[in-house]
Write an enzyme that holds these catalytic residues in place. Structure first.
Site, PDB file in Angstrom:
ATOM      1  N   SER A 116       0.798  -1.227   0.000  1.00  0.00           N
ATOM      2  CA  SER A 116       0.000   0.000   0.000  1.00  0.00           C
ATOM      3  C   SER A 116       0.837   1.286   0.000  1.00  0.00           C
ATOM      4  CB  SER A 116      -0.951   0.029   1.203  1.00  0.00           C
ATOM      5  OG  SER A 116      -0.250   0.322   2.386  1.00  0.00           O
ATOM      6  N   LYS A 153       1.387   4.207   7.197  1.00  0.00           N
ATOM      7  CA  LYS A 153       0.566   5.010   6.292  1.00  0.00           C
ATOM      8  C   LYS A 153       0.973   6.485   6.386  1.00  0.00           C
ATOM      9  CE  LYS A 153      -2.532   1.895   4.847  1.00  0.00           C
ATOM     10  NZ  LYS A 153      -1.815   0.724   5.312  1.00  0.00           N
TER      11      LYS A 153
END
Length: 201
Positions: A116, A153
């Site tokens: 991701s 993230k």
């Protein structure tokens, strides 16, 4: 560096895990209780670790200090769907010469699994250098613990709401709300990639 017996390795791993999770080393009695050995046996193992240079005994009942042997590599951190955080030190990697400062206790490495964060140059299998800190700025890459699960993230604040954004269009941002038990582990500073199997950059 001298090698360790299996029991000495178990003691060292428990000390490392306690420091990573609690911020301080265990007492001799705690080591004995966790490993189901006598206090005398735990003391002998700790003394052996001191003699072999893996730790240094100090004063006080928690007087155990790690010798400089590089940064701890903690369990894998999900950079895709969050997985249960495994904050076990798997090994240590000597990176003292490239640290932003010499206070190695403020840094650790987390291994990435998932894709991701590809658009930020962070690939599956990378080791990400994390500086421990309780807060990060909006737009910075952070390691965040969510309900005992860790993820890497981009930390983003939009309209007074907090999101963890992936750097891959296949994934959606994670909205953090009061129902989630959230803790920032630290700020990501760099990613280390293995170019050849068994050989680090």
């Amino acid at each position: 560096m001298a090698t360790l017996t299996p029991k000495q390795q178990r003691v060292l791993s428990y000390i490392q895990t306690t420091v990573a999770n609690a911020g301080h080393p265990p007492t001799i009695r705690e080591i004995a209780s966790h490993l189901s050995v006598t206090v005398r046996s735990a003391h002998q193992h700790v003394t052996a670790l001191d003699r072999k240079g893996f730790i240094k005994r100090g004063t006080g009942h928690r007087g155990i200090v790690f010798q400089s042997q590089g940064l701890p590599v903690l369990g894998k951190i999900a950079a895709g769907t969050p997985i249960l955080a495994q904050e076990n030190i798997e090994r240590r990697l000597a990176l003292d010469d490239i640290l932003p400062n010499k206070n190695a206790e403020k840094f650790f490495l987390l291994q990435v699994s998932g894709d991701s964060m590809l658009e930020k140059g962070i690939n599956p299998g990378d080791l990400v250098l994390i500086r421990q800190q309780p807060m990060v700025e909006s737009g910075e890459i952070a390691a965040v613990l969510i309900d005992d699960e860790a993820t890497l993230k981009v930390f983003r604040i939009k309209e007074r709401k907090i999101y963890l954004e992936p750097a891959n269009k296949k994934y959606k941002p994670i909205h953090l709300n009061s129902s989630k038990d959230t803790r920032i582990l630290g700020k990501a500073l760099m990613a280390l990639r293995f170019l050849e199997k068994g050989r680090a950059l």
